[in-house]
Structure formats: structure tokens, C-alpha cells
Design a protein around this motif. Structure first.
Motif, PDB file in Angstrom:
ATOM      1  N   GLU A 173       0.816  -1.208   0.000  1.00 12.98           N
ATOM      2  CA  GLU A 173       0.000   0.000   0.000  1.00 12.98           C
ATOM      3  C   GLU A 173       0.852   1.261   0.000  1.00 12.98           C
ATOM      4  OE1 GLU A 173      -1.246   1.260   4.394  1.00 12.98           O
ATOM      5  OE2 GLU A 173      -2.143  -0.650   3.807  1.00 12.98           O
ATOM      6  N   GLY A 174       2.153   1.147   0.255  1.00 14.40           N
ATOM      7  CA  GLY A 174       3.053   2.296   0.270  1.00 14.40           C
ATOM      8  C   GLY A 174       3.744   2.506  -1.066  1.00 14.40           C
ATOM      9  N   ASP A 195       1.498   1.217  -4.028  1.00 13.04           N
ATOM     10  CA  ASP A 195       0.295   2.051  -3.933  1.00 13.04           C
ATOM     11  C   ASP A 195      -0.969   1.223  -4.179  1.00 13.04           C
ATOM     12  OD1 ASP A 195       1.769   4.437  -3.466  1.00 13.04           O
ATOM     13  OD2 ASP A 195       2.209   4.559  -5.605  1.00 13.04           O
ATOM     14  N   SER A 196      -0.970   0.024  -3.651  1.00 19.38           N
ATOM     15  CA  SER A 196      -2.093  -0.902  -3.861  1.00 19.38           C
ATOM     16  C   SER A 196      -2.621  -1.351  -2.503  1.00 19.38           C
ATOM     17  CB  SER A 196      -1.649  -2.116  -4.684  1.00 19.38           C
ATOM     18  OG  SER A 196      -1.205  -1.729  -5.960  1.00 19.38           O
ATOM     19  N   GLY A 229      -6.383   2.574  -5.318  1.00 21.41           N
ATOM     20  CA  GLY A 229      -5.196   3.400  -5.428  1.00 21.41           C
ATOM     21  C   GLY A 229      -5.089   3.924  -6.838  1.00 21.41           C
ATOM     22  N   LYS A 230      -3.900   4.412  -7.200  1.00 24.59           N
ATOM     23  CA  LYS A 230      -3.720   4.968  -8.531  1.00 24.59           C
ATOM     24  C   LYS A 230      -3.964   3.925  -9.610  1.00 24.59           C
ATOM     25  CE  LYS A 230      -0.313   8.408  -7.019  1.00 24.59           C
ATOM     26  NZ  LYS A 230       1.095   8.873  -7.152  1.00 24.59           N
ATOM     27  N   LYS A 231      -3.611   2.672  -9.284  1.00 30.72           N
ATOM     28  CA  LYS A 231      -3.781   1.603 -10.262  1.00 30.72           C
ATOM     29  C   LYS A 231      -4.672   0.507  -9.685  1.00 30.72           C
ATOM     30  CE  LYS A 231       0.758   2.488 -12.349  1.00 30.72           C
ATOM     31  NZ  LYS A 231       2.084   1.895 -12.707  1.00 30.72           N
ATOM     32  N   GLY A 232      -5.787   0.911  -9.115  1.00 36.13           N
ATOM     33  CA  GLY A 232      -6.706  -0.053  -8.540  1.00 36.13           C
ATOM     34  C   GLY A 232      -7.154  -1.080  -9.552  1.00 36.13           C
TER      35      GLY A 232
END
Length: 561
Positions: free
Chosen positions: A32-33, A145-146, A164-167
Motif C-alpha cells: 500500500e506504500g 500504492d495498492s 489506489g492509482k492503479k486499482g
């Protein structure tokens, strides 16, 4: 088969993916980071001998230079040095019983006992080393970022959705939640996480200074100086690389907030007290407050989903280390998931996968019980117990167990009551390792004739079969592989229900010549037999793999990396 989905990119999640890769299993790490850790010198971890070796194996590098192995453990009460336990040469100094040791709390330490030094390392350095290994591994994909927000399980696999940005949606064969104390995976599964909150609180500082005991860790109970208007109850100092130290002050229950001024006062008084004069020069690098919680998830497996690390348990009082147990979770689960993944038959693998919770939850529960029993003794304070001769030494020894990885508080757990433990046979013998415990790291001869450490052969997929054969070390392997009992043993190993590697050791603790050891991929002893017993060796391997009795023939793992 779809990859295994690992939720969380901390040390446990990274270690799990790397271990799966060594077994030939692909994985996806949902991070997630942004893919890098915050540099916090005050956030450190202490790894025992087995978990430090595991981390170094997975990272493909030694941690010497970025971490520190303690040269000694110094127990102090007020200004008196009660005892010094030294590492490296495995000897003990000071008064008997002062430093605890592998035996009973407060018991004497024999110079003959081996006392491996723990490894102290900044957590971001450990994570960075594991991330570099992950980046170089073709079987691992990292999605930054997930953040997981839902999952659905079907008969043949599962699907996880991230935002996130690429969900997107991710398809997997199994999923493991390594996503920390506030685990999303645990919440999605609606698994209870009962326990105790704020069992201990510590003020923490990382600083660079020259102290009188370079390389030694310090436990100073009831120091005479006063800190922030209160008498100090306990201070622990642990060395790091480059002259850096981590200092922990145990805070009283329901104490006030630790302000920067209060913490600086503690630092100055502690350094001055230890150095016997004015406060020596120091450079303050980082500070914080560490709160210890004790919690244990009710379930660690729901179908194809598992919990590991802080998502499954929280501990850390009395010097115990939660990351140790998290890495052991990963090592235990990875080879079982790998067998299930390669076999592709979920029903046949259910018993093996269920053993993860049976083994690991029992060990962590035992550790938590030991801490709960010791806390009133060590933190109760006052009373007649404080005046009993030797009580202080016994208390110091109990704390030493937790900090150094000995006894019920700190020693690696054994799976003696595991559903994978075979029934005792007439040919089973006792050696220096209990059935279900971690094997000793001895030198062995590998199939290619080279001399390697036994621990270096772990985590590759195959079972390990070790023959104790004194005298073989002076001959090349090719000369004795066709002599004596070796052909019969090699045939028995080839007939096992899973791929196995035959190794030979000159010696093993308390093992007689011609003892045969069967070892799981995570290094736990399955059985020790006297001589070559093909039927008993087969039955022990079958039980350790949770395979049906009617199943015949070896099953290759597809690993061997």
C-alpha cells in the motif's frame, strides 16, 4: 496455477515471497506504500540465531556492517555490575547466576555452553536488503500504492481488489495477510483479535555516543539516578553499527506523555550515570515511544486465506521480539503452500495447510502465556519477594531469556504436538535436538561433494536426510557413496513420498554413528532413527507431509533453488 498474493511489504511479507520463490512458487506483493521505508534509526529489530540466518539466506547477503552482533550482555543493578555474558567465545564471566542463560532463569552459565549472539539491525536496513532481493527475483511482482479493499474466494482460487492509482483485480491461488496490527485481511475475514493493550510502554532514543562497553548490550534495572522526577525502573541499551545505540526506558503504567525535554533529561542522566561523570558527547538521531500490545488472532486460516506476522499476533514485553515470530510464520507457511501449489490438489493439501495454524499459533500462545506469568514477578515490585536472597539475579536471568532468545520467553518453538509429528517407533533415538525443534547447524557434505552448513540447505523444497557418519570427512564423497550402508540409504531416500536430499555429517550433537535424521524444509526435526530403516523413514516423511497412507512414489517440488 495462479500466484500467491501476499498483502503487505514489511519484513514478513517480503520474507514470505522470497521463501516461496526458493520453492519455485510465484507471488504478487500488494504494497500500500510507495515501495520504500521511512528511515527511522530508533525503529530496530533483534533477530535470534535462526531468524538472522533465515533473513541473510533470503537477502543473499551478510548483515555484518549494517547490523551488530552483540559481543556481550551486561546485567546491572544500580551501580553494581552483576554479571557479563559474552558471545563469540561462548564463555561466561562474573558471578554465577548473574546473567541467566539457556537453563532455568537465573541459573549458572557454563563456559561450555554455546550462546549465539543476537543480531541488532535497523528495521529499514533489513527491509531494504529484502527489497533488493525481491527486485532481483523473477518470480515476484510488487504492486506499489495498492491497498486491499475486498477479496472473494472461489473453488479454484481467489480474487483480491485493490484501490489506489492503479486499482485493479488480482487473481491468486492463495492469499496471505502480512499487513500488520490493523490488518485489512483479518478484518475482511471478520477474525477476532483479542488480547491486552499497552502491556508495556517504552521511551526510545537512537543516538551516537561512546559508552564504556562497546559492542555489549546493557540491562540496568533500578538505576539510582532520577529521571524526570521519577526513579528509573529499567534501562536497556543495545549497540548498532557505526557507534549508534538504541536506548529504551521502561515507563511507569499510566505515565504522562514523554515530552522532548523529558526524554533529553533521561538521555543525559543515563549517559552520565553509566560513564560515572558528566554527560559525554552524543548525537541524538531519533526518538519515539514504543507501546507493547499482546494479542492473538482466533484463526490463522480461512479457506485459501492465511494470516502471518503482526496480522496474526502481537507480542514484545520483557525483551521478546515479534518479528522473530513473524519470520518463523513465513518459514513455516511457505513450504506448505509450495507443496499445495505444486500438487494442485486442494483437498489433499488441507491437512498440511491446517498444520500452519496448529503449529504456529500454539507456539506464539505459549510465548504470550510465559510473558503473562512473568510480568507480575518482574513488574509487580516491592513485597517480600524483593528481599529473598538471589531474587534480583533470578529476575535478571528471566529478563535475559527474553532479550537473548532463551527459555519459554525467547527460545524458538518446537512442534512436538504437531499433527505432522510421526508416532514414535522402536528405532527412534534421542539426539541433541528434540523432535519438532530446530536442528543444530553443523557442517555437512552436499551431493556435489562440497562442505556446507546444514542450515544453508534449508528452504529449497526437498526434505533433508542426514546420516551421521564419523570419519567420512577425510574422503571424497564419491569414494563412500557406494560403500557400507550408503547404497541402501540412498535407495530409501529416493523412495520417499517427496523429493529429498541426502547429506552426511561427521557429527551431530548427542547423536551416535549411523543415526539418520529426517528434517523438514523449515529446519524442524521430524525424527531420528538408528541405522537405515526404509519403512520407518518413509512413514515419518509421509506423516510430516500430511500425505494419505495409500499414496506412493516421490513427488517433485519443482524447486531446488
Amino acid at each position: 496455477m495462479d500466484p500467491v498474493i501476499v498483502v503487505g511489504a514489511g519484513p514478513v511479507g517480503l520474507a514470505l515471497s522470497l521463501t516461496l520463490a526458493r520453492h519455485g512458487v510465484p507471488s504478487v506483493i500488494l504494497d500500500e506504500g510507495p515501495g520504500k521505508d521511512e528511515q527511522r534509526p530508533a525503529r530496530t529489530v533483534v533477530l535470534r540465531e535462526d531468524t538472522a540466518a533465515l533473513a541473510e539466506r533470503l537477502a543473499g547477503t551478510s548483515f555484518e556492517g549494517i547490523g551488530t552482533r552483540w559481543t556481550g550482555w551486561r546485567s546491572m543493578r544500580r551501580k553494581q555490575v552483576m554479571g557479563v555474558l559474552t558471545f563469540g567465545e561462548q564463555s561466561a564471566k562474573g558471578e554465577p547466576g548473574a546473567s541467566g542463560g539457556p537453563g532455568a532463569p537465573g541459573g549458572p552459565v557454563s563456559p561450555a555452553e554455546t550462546l549465539p549472539a543476537p543480531l541488532h539491525i535497523a528495521q529499514h536496513d533489513l527491509t531494504d536488503a529484502l527489497r533488493r532481493a525481491v527486485d532481483a527475483e523473477r518470480l515476484i511482482k510488487v504492486a506499489v500504492d495498492s491497498r486491499l479493499d475486498s477479496l472473494e474466494e472461489e473453488k479454484t482460487g481467489l480474487t483480491a481488489h485493490t484501490r489506489g492509482k492503479k486499482g485493479t483485480w488480482w487473481r491468486g491461488s492463495y492469499l496471505v495477510g502480512c499487513d500488520g496490527p490493523r490488518s485489512t485481511v483479518r478484518k475482511l475475514l471478520d477474525i477476532r483479535f483479542p488480547g491486552r493493550t499497552a502491556v508495556e510502554r517504552h521511551a526510545v532514543a537512537a543516538l551516537r555516543a561512546e559508552l564504556p562497553w562497546p559492542g555489549e548490550a546493557l540491562l540496568h534495572r533500578n538505576p539510582p539516578w532520577r529521571a524526570s522526577g521519577r526513579s528509573g525502573s529499567e534501562v536497556v541499551g543495545r549497540p548498532l553499527a557505526d557507534g549508534v545505540w538504541r536506548l529504551d526506558w521502561l515507563l511507569p503504567p499510566r505515565s504522562d506523555l514523554v515530552t522532548p525535554d523529558v526524554l533529553v533529561t533521561r538521555i543525559r542522566e543515563t549517559l552520565a550515570g553509566w560513564c560515572g561523570g558528566p554527560t559525554p558527547p552524543y548525537e541524538l538521531l531519533d526518538t519515539g515511544v514504543h507501546t507493547v500490545h499482546h494479542r492473538l488472532a482466533r484463526r490463522w486460516r480461512v479457506g485459501r486465506v492465511f494470516l502471518a506476522g503482526d496480522a496474526a499476533h502481537l507480542l514484545g514485553a520483557l525483551g521478546t521480539q515479534g518479528l522473530d515470530e513473524g519470520l518463523r510464520d513465513a518459514d513455516n507457511l511457505a513450504w506448505k503452500l509450495a507443496l499445495a501449489w505444486h500438487d494442485g490438489a486442494r483437498s489433499a493439501a488441507d491437512a498440511l495447510l491446517d498444520s500452519y495454524q496448529a503449529e504456529r499459533r500454539a507456539v506464539v500462545a505459549g510465548r504470550l502465556r510465559a510473558a503473562d506469568q512473568a510480568l507480575p514477578i518482574l513488574r509487580g515490585g516491592g513485597g517480600l519477594r524483593a528481599y529473598v536472597p538471589g531474587a534480583a539475579r533470578g529476575h535478571d536471568g528471566l529478563l535475559t531469556d527474553g532479550h537473548l532468545g532463551h527459555g519459554p520467553l525467547g527460545a524458538p518453538g518446537a512442534y512436538s504436538d504437531s499433527p505432522l509429528a510421526p508416532a514414535r517407533s522402536e528405532s527412534q533415538v534421542e539426539v541433541g535436538t528434540a523432535i519438532g525443534a530446530l536442528i543444530a547447524d553443523v557442517e555437512v557434505t552436499a551431493p556435489d561433494g562440497s562442505f556446507v552448513r546444514l542450515r544453508d540447505r534449508l528452504g529449497r523444497g526437498p526434505l533433508l536426510v542426514v546420516l551421521v557418519a564419523p570419519g567420512t570427512g577425510v574422503w571424497e564423497r564419491k569414494h563412500w557413496m557406494s560403500a557400507g550402508l550408503m547404497p541402501r540409504l540412498a535407495a530409501a531416500v529416493a523412495a520417499l513420498p517427496h523429493e529429498a536430499e541426502l547429506l552426511v555429517a561427521e557429527r551431530y550433537p548427542q547423536a551416535a554413528a549411523h543415526t539418520v535424521l529426517l528434517i523438514r524444509p523449515d529446519g524442524h526435526l521430524v525424527t531420528a532413527l538408528t541405522g537405515v530403516r526404509p519403512a520407518e523413514l518413509y512413514e515419518a516423511a509421509r506423516t510430516a507431509l500430511a500425505r494419505p497412507a495409500e499414496e506412493k512414489g516421490p513427488v517433485k517440488s519443482g524447486a531446488g533453488r
